[in-house]
Design a protein around this motif. Structure first.
Motif, PDB file in Angstrom:
ATOM      1  N   ALA A 103     -77.730   4.215  78.566  1.00  0.00           N
ATOM      2  CA  ALA A 103     -78.395   4.641  77.289  1.00  0.00           C
ATOM      3  C   ALA A 103     -77.805   6.285  76.992  1.00  0.00           C
ATOM      4  O   ALA A 103     -77.589   6.875  78.059  1.00  0.00           O
ATOM      5  CB  ALA A 103     -79.909   4.647  77.395  1.00  0.00           C
ATOM      6  N   GLY A 104     -77.993   6.593  75.798  1.00  0.00           N
ATOM      7  CA  GLY A 104     -77.647   8.276  75.523  1.00  0.00           C
ATOM      8  C   GLY A 104     -78.932   9.091  75.794  1.00  0.00           C
ATOM      9  O   GLY A 104     -78.689  10.124  76.023  1.00  0.00           O
ATOM     10  N   CYS A 105     -80.168   8.591  75.515  1.00  0.00           N
ATOM     11  CA  CYS A 105     -81.124   9.573  75.479  1.00  0.00           C
ATOM     12  C   CYS A 105     -82.255   8.794  75.893  1.00  0.00           C
ATOM     13  O   CYS A 105     -82.375   7.719  75.709  1.00  0.00           O
ATOM     14  CB  CYS A 105     -81.381   9.894  74.229  1.00  0.00           C
ATOM     15  SG  CYS A 105     -82.758  11.125  74.056  1.00  0.00           S
ATOM     16  N   VAL A 106     -83.372   9.446  76.694  1.00  0.00           N
ATOM     17  CA  VAL A 106     -84.448   8.972  76.987  1.00  0.00           C
ATOM     18  C   VAL A 106     -85.410   9.567  76.295  1.00  0.00           C
ATOM     19  O   VAL A 106     -85.639  10.997  76.421  1.00  0.00           O
ATOM     20  CB  VAL A 106     -84.883   9.054  78.512  1.00  0.00           C
ATOM     21  CG1 VAL A 106     -86.379   8.817  78.873  1.00  0.00           C
ATOM     22  CG2 VAL A 106     -83.988   8.015  79.325  1.00  0.00           C
ATOM     23  N   TRP A 107     -86.539   9.259  75.459  1.00  0.00           N
ATOM     24  CA  TRP A 107     -87.258   9.820  74.537  1.00  0.00           C
ATOM     25  C   TRP A 107     -88.862   9.363  74.979  1.00  0.00           C
ATOM     26  O   TRP A 107     -89.183   8.216  74.910  1.00  0.00           O
ATOM     27  CB  TRP A 107     -87.198   9.419  73.317  1.00  0.00           C
ATOM     28  CG  TRP A 107     -87.955  10.329  72.284  1.00  0.00           C
ATOM     29  CD1 TRP A 107     -89.339  10.327  72.291  1.00  0.00           C
ATOM     30  CD2 TRP A 107     -87.437  11.232  71.059  1.00  0.00           C
ATOM     31  NE1 TRP A 107     -89.574  11.218  71.061  1.00  0.00           N
ATOM     32  CE2 TRP A 107     -88.407  11.756  70.576  1.00  0.00           C
ATOM     33  CE3 TRP A 107     -86.095  11.389  70.792  1.00  0.00           C
ATOM     34  CZ2 TRP A 107     -88.401  12.447  69.265  1.00  0.00           C
ATOM     35  CZ3 TRP A 107     -86.121  12.281  69.674  1.00  0.00           C
ATOM     36  CH2 TRP A 107     -87.129  12.732  68.973  1.00  0.00           C
ATOM     37  N   MET A 108     -89.592  10.220  75.627  1.00  0.00           N
ATOM     38  CA  MET A 108     -90.899   9.970  76.047  1.00  0.00           C
ATOM     39  C   MET A 108     -91.922  10.415  74.898  1.00  0.00           C
ATOM     40  O   MET A 108     -91.838  11.672  74.621  1.00  0.00           O
ATOM     41  CB  MET A 108     -91.277  10.629  77.233  1.00  0.00           C
ATOM     42  CG  MET A 108     -90.240  10.413  78.385  1.00  0.00           C
ATOM     43  SD  MET A 108     -90.632  11.312  79.858  1.00  0.00           S
ATOM     44  CE  MET A 108     -89.101  11.435  80.750  1.00  0.00           C
ATOM     45  N   GLN A 109     -92.760   9.536  74.375  1.00  0.00           N
ATOM     46  CA  GLN A 109     -93.536   9.715  73.130  1.00  0.00           C
ATOM     47  C   GLN A 109     -94.518  10.961  73.529  1.00  0.00           C
ATOM     48  O   GLN A 109     -94.707  11.198  74.559  1.00  0.00           O
ATOM     49  CB  GLN A 109     -94.261   8.263  72.793  1.00  0.00           C
ATOM     50  CG  GLN A 109     -93.182   7.491  72.138  1.00  0.00           C
ATOM     51  CD  GLN A 109     -93.021   7.994  70.565  1.00  0.00           C
ATOM     52  OE1 GLN A 109     -91.623   8.308  70.261  1.00  0.00           O
ATOM     53  NE2 GLN A 109     -94.044   8.571  69.761  1.00  0.00           N
ATOM     54  N   LEU A 110     -95.043  11.243  72.310  1.00  0.00           N
ATOM     55  CA  LEU A 110     -96.349  12.105  72.279  1.00  0.00           C
ATOM     56  C   LEU A 110     -97.407  11.603  73.500  1.00  0.00           C
ATOM     57  O   LEU A 110     -97.661  10.555  73.594  1.00  0.00           O
ATOM     58  CB  LEU A 110     -96.801  12.206  71.115  1.00  0.00           C
ATOM     59  CG  LEU A 110     -97.469  13.470  70.730  1.00  0.00           C
ATOM     60  CD1 LEU A 110     -96.810  14.419  70.626  1.00  0.00           C
ATOM     61  CD2 LEU A 110     -98.109  13.209  69.178  1.00  0.00           C
ATOM     62  N   GLY A 111     -97.525  12.845  74.305  1.00  0.00           N
ATOM     63  CA  GLY A 111     -98.622  12.315  75.376  1.00  0.00           C
ATOM     64  C   GLY A 111     -97.670  12.031  76.653  1.00  0.00           C
ATOM     65  O   GLY A 111     -98.667  11.842  77.790  1.00  0.00           O
ATOM     66  N   LEU A 112     -96.482  11.770  76.766  1.00  0.00           N
ATOM     67  CA  LEU A 112     -95.745  11.455  77.757  1.00  0.00           C
ATOM     68  C   LEU A 112     -94.850  12.611  78.332  1.00  0.00           C
ATOM     69  O   LEU A 112     -93.965  12.968  77.552  1.00  0.00           O
ATOM     70  CB  LEU A 112     -95.127  10.005  77.661  1.00  0.00           C
ATOM     71  CG  LEU A 112     -95.830   8.875  77.251  1.00  0.00           C
ATOM     72  CD1 LEU A 112     -95.019   7.576  77.036  1.00  0.00           C
ATOM     73  CD2 LEU A 112     -96.796   8.424  78.563  1.00  0.00           C
ATOM     74  N   ALA A 113     -95.002  12.662  79.650  1.00  0.00           N
ATOM     75  CA  ALA A 113     -93.836  13.521  80.295  1.00  0.00           C
ATOM     76  C   ALA A 113     -93.783  13.361  81.874  1.00  0.00           C
ATOM     77  O   ALA A 113     -94.842  13.009  82.250  1.00  0.00           O
ATOM     78  CB  ALA A 113     -94.251  15.069  80.100  1.00  0.00           C
ATOM     79  N   GLN A 114     -92.686  13.022  82.370  1.00  0.00           N
ATOM     80  CA  GLN A 114     -92.490  12.912  83.755  1.00  0.00           C
ATOM     81  C   GLN A 114     -91.294  13.929  84.159  1.00  0.00           C
ATOM     82  O   GLN A 114     -90.267  13.260  83.867  1.00  0.00           O
ATOM     83  CB  GLN A 114     -92.512  11.497  84.036  1.00  0.00           C
ATOM     84  CG  GLN A 114     -92.942  10.923  85.313  1.00  0.00           C
ATOM     85  CD  GLN A 114     -92.269  11.253  86.515  1.00  0.00           C
ATOM     86  OE1 GLN A 114     -90.948  11.637  86.425  1.00  0.00           O
ATOM     87  NE2 GLN A 114     -92.765  11.559  87.757  1.00  0.00           N
ATOM     88  N   ASN A 115     -91.529  15.050  84.631  1.00  0.00           N
ATOM     89  CA  ASN A 115     -90.376  15.899  85.107  1.00  0.00           C
ATOM     90  C   ASN A 115     -89.428  15.330  85.989  1.00  0.00           C
ATOM     91  O   ASN A 115     -88.097  15.438  85.853  1.00  0.00           O
ATOM     92  CB  ASN A 115     -91.056  17.194  85.273  1.00  0.00           C
ATOM     93  CG  ASN A 115     -91.794  17.833  84.325  1.00  0.00           C
ATOM     94  OD1 ASN A 115     -91.091  18.365  83.352  1.00  0.00           O
ATOM     95  ND2 ASN A 115     -92.828  18.221  84.697  1.00  0.00           N
ATOM     96  N   GLU A 116     -89.596  14.826  87.225  1.00  0.00           N
ATOM     97  CA  GLU A 116     -89.035  14.202  87.988  1.00  0.00           C
ATOM     98  C   GLU A 116     -88.064  13.209  87.455  1.00  0.00           C
ATOM     99  O   GLU A 116     -86.916  13.093  87.580  1.00  0.00           O
ATOM    100  CB  GLU A 116     -89.608  13.528  89.376  1.00  0.00           C
ATOM    101  CG  GLU A 116     -88.932  13.259  90.434  1.00  0.00           C
ATOM    102  CD  GLU A 116     -89.818  12.983  91.573  1.00  0.00           C
ATOM    103  OE1 GLU A 116     -89.192  11.758  92.179  1.00  0.00           O
ATOM    104  OE2 GLU A 116     -90.901  13.470  91.644  1.00  0.00           O
ATOM    105  N   ALA A 117     -88.340  12.202  86.523  1.00  0.00           N
ATOM    106  CA  ALA A 117     -87.623  10.990  86.067  1.00  0.00           C
ATOM    107  C   ALA A 117     -86.830  11.972  84.949  1.00  0.00           C
ATOM    108  O   ALA A 117     -85.615  11.390  84.879  1.00  0.00           O
ATOM    109  CB  ALA A 117     -88.394   9.991  85.437  1.00  0.00           C
ATOM    110  N   ALA A 118     -87.455  12.837  84.160  1.00  0.00           N
ATOM    111  CA  ALA A 118     -86.539  13.601  83.140  1.00  0.00           C
ATOM    112  C   ALA A 118     -85.157  14.179  84.017  1.00  0.00           C
ATOM    113  O   ALA A 118     -84.258  14.022  83.493  1.00  0.00           O
ATOM    114  CB  ALA A 118     -87.137  14.713  82.622  1.00  0.00           C
ATOM    115  N   GLU A 119     -85.446  14.979  85.189  1.00  0.00           N
ATOM    116  CA  GLU A 119     -84.430  15.593  85.740  1.00  0.00           C
ATOM    117  C   GLU A 119     -83.403  14.483  86.136  1.00  0.00           C
ATOM    118  O   GLU A 119     -82.328  14.738  86.096  1.00  0.00           O
ATOM    119  CB  GLU A 119     -84.885  16.404  87.049  1.00  0.00           C
ATOM    120  CG  GLU A 119     -84.168  17.581  87.239  1.00  0.00           C
ATOM    121  CD  GLU A 119     -83.374  18.423  86.558  1.00  0.00           C
ATOM    122  OE1 GLU A 119     -82.055  18.450  86.577  1.00  0.00           O
ATOM    123  OE2 GLU A 119     -84.128  18.825  85.543  1.00  0.00           O
TER     124      GLU A 119
END
Length: 143
Positions: A103-119
């Motif tokens: 996929a080109g991009c992962v978008w975590m909706q409002l209220g969602l954040a997970q730094n390890e997965a993002a990195e």
């Protein structure tokens, strides 16, 4: 793991604008068929604004007139954005699938954040947006 984290690094407004401008297909992971749910409203808004919506939820066969897939891996076409409407604990697995399907991009909706997965997603070449709503950002940037 547990609750939502504060994004350590996030897409800038300019990066968000570029993502929204270049994307064509959006896989909405955790979509609901219930019209009052945020996932349904956001998907309908995006579809009404020219994006191809690909619903992802093993509970349904179809949402908003589109074939619904049980997981990202079953989707037979390229996904520009994986829009996540799931519990924060599900994010690492979804990110792994997004990386696997290229996929080109992962978008975590409002209220969602997970730094390890993002990195992990960034290291695999995906752009990442956390704790933002695609509908709100699209409407804001369209003005």
């Amino acid at each position: 793991m547990g609750g939502c984290e504060i994004p350590e690094k996030n897409a800038t407004n300019q990066e968000v604008r570029e993502i929204l401008k270049s994307a064509k297909t959006v896989a909405v992971v955790g979509i609901s068929h219930k019209e009052e749910r945020d996932s349904h409203m956001v998907a309908k808004y995006l579809k009404d604004h020219g994006y191809k919506i690909i619903p992802v939820n093993p509970k349904y066969k179809e949402v908003l007139g589109e074939t619904c897939y049980p997981t990202l891996k079953e989707i037979p076409e390229h996904i520009d954005i994986v829009d996540i409407f799931r519990n924060v604990d599900a994010i690492p697995g979804i990110v792994d699938d997004a990386i696997e399907v290229k996929a080109g991009c992962v978008w975590m909706q409002l209220g969602l954040a997970q730094n390890e997965a993002a990195e992990k997603a960034r290291k695999a070449g995906l752009c990442v947006v956390m704790n933002k709503c695609m509908k709100i950002e699209h409407a804001r940037m369209s003005n």
